[in-house]
Design a protein around this motif. Structure first.
Motif, PDB file in Angstrom:
ATOM      1  N   HIS A   1      23.278   1.127  -3.355  1.00  0.00           N
ATOM      2  CA  HIS A   1      24.083   1.401  -2.158  1.00  0.00           C
ATOM      3  C   HIS A   1      25.539   1.601  -2.572  1.00  0.00           C
TER       4      HIS A   1
ATOM      5  N   ASP B   1      23.566   5.908   1.278  1.00  0.00           N
ATOM      6  CA  ASP B   1      23.652   4.962   2.394  1.00  0.00           C
ATOM      7  C   ASP B   1      22.231   4.500   2.739  1.00  0.00           C
ATOM      8  N   SER B   2      22.113   3.693   3.777  1.00  0.00           N
ATOM      9  CA  SER B   2      20.819   3.086   4.087  1.00  0.00           C
ATOM     10  C   SER B   2      19.735   4.127   4.362  1.00  0.00           C
TER      11      SER B   2
ATOM     12  N   SER C   1      22.927   3.841  10.540  1.00  0.00           N
ATOM     13  CA  SER C   1      24.180   4.279  11.169  1.00  0.00           C
ATOM     14  C   SER C   1      24.291   5.807  11.157  1.00  0.00           C
TER      15      SER C   1
ATOM     16  N   HIS D   1      33.579   2.788   9.880  1.00  0.00           N
ATOM     17  CA  HIS D   1      32.117   2.669  10.007  1.00  0.00           C
ATOM     18  C   HIS D   1      31.799   2.121  11.403  1.00  0.00           C
TER      19      HIS D   1
ATOM     20  N   GLU E   1      29.950  -0.081  12.449  1.00  0.00           N
ATOM     21  CA  GLU E   1      29.753  -1.531  12.567  1.00  0.00           C
ATOM     22  C   GLU E   1      31.062  -2.244  12.920  1.00  0.00           C
TER      23      GLU E   1
ATOM     24  N   THR F   1      28.352   5.432   5.797  1.00  0.00           N
ATOM     25  CA  THR F   1      29.073   5.556   4.524  1.00  0.00           C
ATOM     26  C   THR F   1      28.982   6.989   3.982  1.00  0.00           C
TER      27      THR F   1
HETATM   28  P1  13P Z   1      25.110   2.527   5.977  1.00  0.00           P
HETATM   29  O1  13P Z   1      24.534   2.429   4.622  1.00  0.00           O
HETATM   30  O2  13P Z   1      24.108   3.065   6.952  1.00  0.00           O
HETATM   31  O3  13P Z   1      26.394   3.256   6.033  1.00  0.00           O
HETATM   32  O4  13P Z   1      25.386   1.014   6.462  1.00  0.00           O
HETATM   33  C1  13P Z   1      26.371   0.249   5.896  1.00  0.00           C
HETATM   34  C2  13P Z   1      25.983  -1.158   5.679  1.00  0.00           C
HETATM   35  O5  13P Z   1      26.553  -2.072   6.202  1.00  0.00           O
HETATM   36  C3  13P Z   1      24.924  -1.441   4.765  1.00  0.00           C
HETATM   37  O6  13P Z   1      24.805  -2.803   4.611  1.00  0.00           O
END
Ligand code: 13P
Ligand code: SF4
Length: 330
Positions: A41, A57-58, A146, A215, A217, A232
């Motif tokens: 990641h 990213d995720s 995300s 982001h 979050e 990200t």
């Molecule tokens: P993304 O990888 O979807 O951007 O999410 C960020 C995150 O907090 C991963 O732990």
């Protein structure tokens, strides 16, 4: 190697490494020997990002875990990500350099409490952010990341009632973008909640030409100030495509390594937290080190496993997300 009990207590294999050993070369050698792939990641330390076969990213990491033909996956990320890889590739061995690399957001939603919460809304569909345990995914109808959360909600009929968990900030952002009335679980990420609106405002005054990117979050007050909000990968792409030379970045600081590599000459300033600690470093992501990664690949330990019945149930909502994302070209 340490005894299993010791490894479990520490969360990683704690073995002496000859300081003259070239860890990069050794990792490359072991990878070939074992037909292994390293998925990392963006929030991992720069050395790990540089040795990874795939960095993303995720969503990207899940897509990669689903399609790899490697026999062994070393997941340089956190526990829920390694679990997702295991669910998508149950026949492969999935390793995590430090099994104590957890997630405050995943911890904020214990499955037994979520099950009770869900019972209060029997006619609602459950969308869960991928940042949650495998057990929680098994209680869900669709998973999202995300990158695709807005599109996944939009793919459902307008009158569909929806529970969204565990991140209340991402949930509120999606509700605002889609105009849907989502029932939110009250969870959050300790890294993204810490940014200070006041300090960001002052920083922007000192850097008037800088773009402020965040982001989803992050809290709503922070997102409202942003020139761009995205995952990200979305943030990274924005810095590449933007003409701006300076960026204030409100997410975990690890992504700045890729931003600097992709944008020589541009300046990246981590958004300041509301205290003086380095809180935009995720303490879970940063538990993994190059040394732990080498030892875990060498010893094929610690391994992340998921019970068979959870794999069967959790796979369905994750595959639903991957199908919707593929149709949308995400
Ligand atoms: P993304 O990888 O979807 O951007 O999410 C960020 C995150 O907090 C991963 O732990
Ligand atoms: Fe979890 Fe936040 Fe760390 Fe991501 S950054 S792993 S959501 S604690």
């Amino acid at each position: 190697m340490d005894t299993l009990a010791e490894v479990n207590q520490k969360g990683f294999v704690d073995e002496y490494i000859d300081p003259t050993l070239d860890l990069f070369a050794e990792i490359e050698r072991l990878k070939k020997e074992k037909n292994a792939i390293i998925l990392a990641h963006y929030y991992q330390e720069p050395d790990i990002q540089d040795i990874a076969d795939y960095i993303g990213d995720s969503l990207g990491l899940s897509q990669e875990a689903a399609k790899t033909d490697a026999s062994l996956i070393v997941f340089a990320g956190v526990h829920f990500m390694a679990e997702t890889a295991k669910i998508l590739s149950p026949g492969k061995k999935v390793l995590l350099p430090d099994v104590k690399a957890g997630c405050s957001l995943a911890d904020s939603c214990p499955p037994h409490l979520f099950r009770k919460f869900k019972e209060k809304y029997p006619d609602h569909l459950v969308i869960t952010y991928v940042n949650c345990t495998a057990e929680l995914k098994a209680l869900s109808d669709i998973v999202c990341t995300s990158t695709n959360a807005v599109q996944i909600v939009e793919s459902l009929p307008a009158d569909q009632k929806i529970i969204f968990g565990p991140d209340k900030n991402l949930g509120a952002y999606v509700a605002k973008k889609t105009g849907r009335d989502l029932v939110l679980w009250n969870g959050a990420c300790m890294v993204h909640e810490i940014f200070s609106q006041e300090k960001i405002t002052r920083l922007r005054e000192r850097h008037p030409a800088a773009k402020f990117i965040a982001h989803p979050e992050c809290e709503e007050v922070v997102l409202q100030m942003a020139d761009y909000v995205g995952s990200t990968t979305g943030l990274l792409k924005y810095t590449i495509n933007s003409e701006a030379e300076e960026f204030i970045v409100a997410t975990e600081s690890g992504i700045i390594h890729q931003m600097e590599k992709a944008n020589p000459g541009k300046t990246f300033i981590p958004a300041p937290p509301n205290n003086s600690c380095a809180c935009n470093d995720c303490p879970y992501m940063k538990r993994n080190t190059l040394e732990k990664l080498y030892l875990c690949l060498k010893n094929e330990y610690p391994e992340v496993t998921v019970p068979e019945h959870i794999i069967e149930r959790a796979r369905v909502p994750i595959e639903r997300m991957l199908d919707i994302s593929a149709k949308l070209g995400l």
